[in-house]
Design a protein around this motif. Structure first.
Motif, PDB file in Angstrom:
ATOM      1  N   ALA A 141       0.820  -1.216   0.000  1.00 29.28           N
ATOM      2  CA  ALA A 141       0.000   0.000   0.000  1.00 29.28           C
ATOM      3  C   ALA A 141       0.849   1.259   0.000  1.00 29.28           C
ATOM      4  O   ALA A 141       0.420   2.296  -0.479  1.00 29.28           O
ATOM      5  CB  ALA A 141      -0.933   0.002   1.213  1.00 29.28           C
ATOM      6  N   SER A 142       2.064   1.165   0.538  1.00 36.10           N
ATOM      7  CA  SER A 142       2.883   2.369   0.681  1.00 36.10           C
ATOM      8  C   SER A 142       4.117   2.346  -0.213  1.00 36.10           C
ATOM      9  O   SER A 142       4.987   3.173  -0.060  1.00 36.10           O
ATOM     10  CB  SER A 142       3.346   2.532   2.131  1.00 36.10           C
ATOM     11  N   ASP A 143       4.179   1.372  -1.122  1.00 35.69           N
ATOM     12  CA  ASP A 143       5.325   1.219  -2.002  1.00 35.69           C
ATOM     13  C   ASP A 143       6.630   1.248  -1.196  1.00 35.69           C
ATOM     14  O   ASP A 143       7.463   2.122  -1.379  1.00 35.69           O
ATOM     15  CB  ASP A 143       5.328   2.290  -3.090  1.00 35.69           C
ATOM     16  N   ALA A 144       6.754   0.272  -0.308  1.00 37.18           N
ATOM     17  CA  ALA A 144       7.930   0.222   0.548  1.00 37.18           C
ATOM     18  C   ALA A 144       8.716  -1.063   0.296  1.00 37.18           C
ATOM     19  O   ALA A 144       8.193  -2.005  -0.284  1.00 37.18           O
ATOM     20  CB  ALA A 144       7.498   0.273   2.014  1.00 37.18           C
ATOM     21  N   ILE A 145       9.979  -1.080   0.721  1.00 38.57           N
ATOM     22  CA  ILE A 145      10.713  -2.338   0.742  1.00 38.57           C
ATOM     23  C   ILE A 145      10.792  -2.796   2.193  1.00 38.57           C
ATOM     24  O   ILE A 145      10.664  -1.993   3.115  1.00 38.57           O
ATOM     25  CB  ILE A 145      12.131  -2.214   0.138  1.00 38.57           C
ATOM     26  N   ILE A 146      10.970  -4.098   2.371  1.00 40.34           N
ATOM     27  CA  ILE A 146      11.008  -4.641   3.727  1.00 40.34           C
ATOM     28  C   ILE A 146      12.418  -5.124   4.023  1.00 40.34           C
ATOM     29  O   ILE A 146      13.015  -5.843   3.211  1.00 40.34           O
ATOM     30  CB  ILE A 146      10.019  -5.802   3.879  1.00 40.34           C
ATOM     31  N   ILE A 147      12.933  -4.709   5.152  1.00 37.59           N
ATOM     32  CA  ILE A 147      14.252  -5.178   5.561  1.00 37.59           C
ATOM     33  C   ILE A 147      14.119  -5.942   6.877  1.00 37.59           C
ATOM     34  O   ILE A 147      13.532  -5.437   7.842  1.00 37.59           O
ATOM     35  CB  ILE A 147      15.237  -4.005   5.674  1.00 37.59           C
ATOM     36  N   GLY A 148      14.600  -7.172   6.879  1.00 37.61           N
ATOM     37  CA  GLY A 148      14.546  -7.998   8.081  1.00 37.61           C
ATOM     38  C   GLY A 148      15.961  -8.192   8.620  1.00 37.61           C
ATOM     39  O   GLY A 148      16.886  -8.470   7.863  1.00 37.61           O
ATOM     40  N   PHE A 149      16.100  -8.014   9.924  1.00 31.68           N
ATOM     41  CA  PHE A 149      17.395  -8.244  10.534  1.00 31.68           C
ATOM     42  C   PHE A 149      17.289  -9.424  11.487  1.00 31.68           C
ATOM     43  O   PHE A 149      16.596  -9.348  12.502  1.00 31.68           O
ATOM     44  CB  PHE A 149      17.886  -6.992  11.281  1.00 31.68           C
ATOM     45  N   ASN A 150      17.950 -10.518  11.116  1.00 35.79           N
ATOM     46  CA  ASN A 150      17.869 -11.763  11.897  1.00 35.79           C
ATOM     47  C   ASN A 150      16.442 -12.281  12.032  1.00 35.79           C
ATOM     48  O   ASN A 150      16.130 -12.991  12.969  1.00 35.79           O
ATOM     49  CB  ASN A 150      18.478 -11.597  13.292  1.00 35.79           C
ATOM     50  N   VAL A 151      15.555 -11.870  11.123  1.00 32.22           N
ATOM     51  CA  VAL A 151      14.198 -12.429  11.093  1.00 32.22           C
ATOM     52  C   VAL A 151      13.850 -12.756   9.639  1.00 32.22           C
ATOM     53  O   VAL A 151      14.452 -12.227   8.710  1.00 32.22           O
ATOM     54  CB  VAL A 151      13.135 -11.457  11.661  1.00 32.22           C
ATOM     55  N   ARG A 152      12.864 -13.643   9.480  1.00 32.04           N
ATOM     56  CA  ARG A 152      12.473 -14.062   8.135  1.00 32.04           C
ATOM     57  C   ARG A 152      10.965 -13.860   7.963  1.00 32.04           C
ATOM     58  O   ARG A 152      10.257 -13.643   8.927  1.00 32.04           O
ATOM     59  CB  ARG A 152      12.775 -15.554   7.914  1.00 32.04           C
TER      60      ARG A 152
END
Ligand code: GDP
Length: 472
Positions: free
Chosen positions: A420-431
């Motif tokens: 909805a917000s045209d974002a990228i997702i960054i995970g740190f030590n999570v999946r």
């Protein structure tokens, strides 16, 4: 291939033009509007889009201010599970009986309107939660004017409370807090407000601007005052619409009823919808045979901010699909058919979302000013450290926004927010968890996971400088 034929150039040239823009395409691939324009320009053509071609893009109709009349606010209730969203919606639904009207709200049509003793009206979307809210936004629909975020006073500001806040903020929708369960002896509303303040969300009692009210959805205590605060917030928004034109709005829900055919609840946002109107809704169309309100009464017309269930469509559109009344039945059918065709060809929505690989190119093109990031990590410390470092990467050309951050796995709700917000997702030590990966693939959301802080920061930095080597 189609574009190549239209321009009378070899299809290989179009493909290499796309490649020079950093896009690997096949000859059968559909190009988005932006790419089409750029490619056509390369060959000396200008692209003109017709309504059917830009069906997913909102048409901005400029209204004459004199035609605009005030309209009721449309409200969504969000918050952590078990904090009392459903109870609040139920209480408001049951207690509110329009003056002179005997029956209460009997039908569950997905949205309902209530009238306060002052005569002012509020429309509620009857599916609580930020998932529904953001799923609609991901389809391009923005219906909510104000979000009530319910927080149980005997509990805490919980992960889903934080999510709800981020989702409302990402949509630019003002928040009114309902501090619920104040009837319980263990309730501690002040603690909740303190927690909110620590998150930089200052409610009025704490000298801030955000409205908040202590309520009990069980006894109804404070609900009236809460709704008055919602109306106050609405006043600031100065909500208006033109009731005197062909109607348009958004589908709230739809299903097939054995006896009556397809039933769709729609929220009128502009104009006045009438029986006999010919409607285009998502990939479906039809002439309205009958309309009912949330009290089960037949209605002949519905103006702005009014929810009605309609009969007469030739299928069930999806929640969040837009609808509009068409003057020409033929045209409505054609557009609906084209949309079905498009869907079949792609089986995904036409919109593509930003990816890390693409950021550099988009910045260079100069049309990309804000990079939205959703950040999830295993512990608070690393989330905060990364937030800080990411924000420091902002330059004059591009602003890095962390639109949501939290501790825990990447969820489906995170992916919807990204969409909805045209974002990228960054995970740190999570999946990604559960369905999140599948939904991300479908919505084409870029998820990057890291286990070294330095790598995450460097990748983002490289991407912004257009230096990132493509992910293999
Ligand atoms: P939702 O998951 O946010 O929709 O929460 P519900 O509305 O289903 O409420 C969860 C539980 O809290 C139910 O057992 C409700 O009866 C109870 N509840 C909701 N509001 C109140 C309240 O104001 N006071 C008390 N004591 N219980 C409440």
């Amino acid at each position: 291939s189609e574009v190549a034929t239209m321009m009378d150039v070899p299809v290989t040239k179009v493909i290499s033009a796309c490649m020079s823009l950093g896009m690997m395409v096949t000859m059968n691939q559909r190009l988005d509007a932006e790419t089409l324009s750029i490619v056509a320009e390369e060959f000396g053509y200008e692209v003109e889009f017709t309504t059917a071609d830009v069906e997913d893009e909102k048409e901005e109709v400029v209204e004459n201010p004199e035609d605009l009349k005030p309209r009721a606010p449309i409200v969504t209730v969000m918050g952590h599970v078990d904090h009392g969203k459903t109870s609040l919606l139920d209480y408001i639904r049951e207690e509110n009986v329009i003056a002179g009207e005997s029956g209460g709200i009997t039908q569950h049509i997905g949205a309902y309107g209530v009238q306060l003793s002052s005569g002012q009206k509020i429309t509620f979307l009857d599916t609580p939660g930020h998932e529904a809210f953001t799923a609609m936004r991901a389809r391009g629909a923005q219906v909510t004017d104000i979000a009530i975020i319910v927080i149980a006073a005997d509990d805490d500001v919980m992960p889903q409370t934080k999510e709800a806040i981020s989702h409302a903020q990402a949509a630019g929708v003002p928040i009114v807090f309902a501090i619920n369960k104040s009837d319980l002896p263990t309730a501690n509303p002040e603690k909740i407000k303190e927690k909110l303040a620590a998150m930089n969300l200052l409610v009025e009692d704490w000298g801030g601007k955000i409205q908040s009210h202590d309520i009990s959805a069980k006894t109804g205590n404070g609900v009236k005052e809460l709704l008055e605060k919602v109306l106050l917030e609405a006043e600031l928004l100065d909500l208006k619409a033109n009731p005197d034109k062909l109607s348009n709005g958004t589908v709230v829900e739809a299903y097939l009823d054995r006896g009556r055919g397809y039933v769709a609840t729609i929220l009128v946002q502009g104009g006045t919808l009438k029986i006999g109107d010919y409607v285009l809704a998502g990939r479906h169309s039809g002439k309205i045979k009958a309309m009912h309100d949330e009290r089960g009464h037949e209605v002949k017309e519905a103006g702005p901010s009014t929810p009605v269930s309609i009969l007469g469509l030739d299928g069930a559109p999806q929640a969040g699909d837009s609808f509009k009344v068409m003057e020409d039945e033929r045209e409505a059918k054609d557009i609906a058919a084209r949309r079905t065709q498009l869907q079949r060809e792609q089986n995904v929505r036409t919109q593509r979302h930003i990816t890390l690989d693409e950021i550099g190119r988009r910045i260079a093109l100069g049309d990309f000013k804000e990079l939205n990031i959703i950040l999830k990590g295993d512990v608070d410390g690393s989330v905060e450290a990364l937030t800080d470092s990411f924000q420091k990467l902002s330059t004059e050309e591009i602003q890095v926004n962390i639109i949501h951050k939290g501790v825990g796995a990447i969820t489906e709700s995170d992916v919807l927010l990204a969409s909805a917000s045209d974002a990228i997702i960054i995970g740190f030590n999570v999946r990604p968890q559960g369905n999140a990966r599948q939904v991300a693939d479908k919505e084409e959301i870029d998820i990057r996971t890291y286990s070294i802080i330095y790598d995450a920061i460097n990748d983002l930095k490289d991407a912004m400088e257009g230096m990132l080597s493509p992910e293999l």
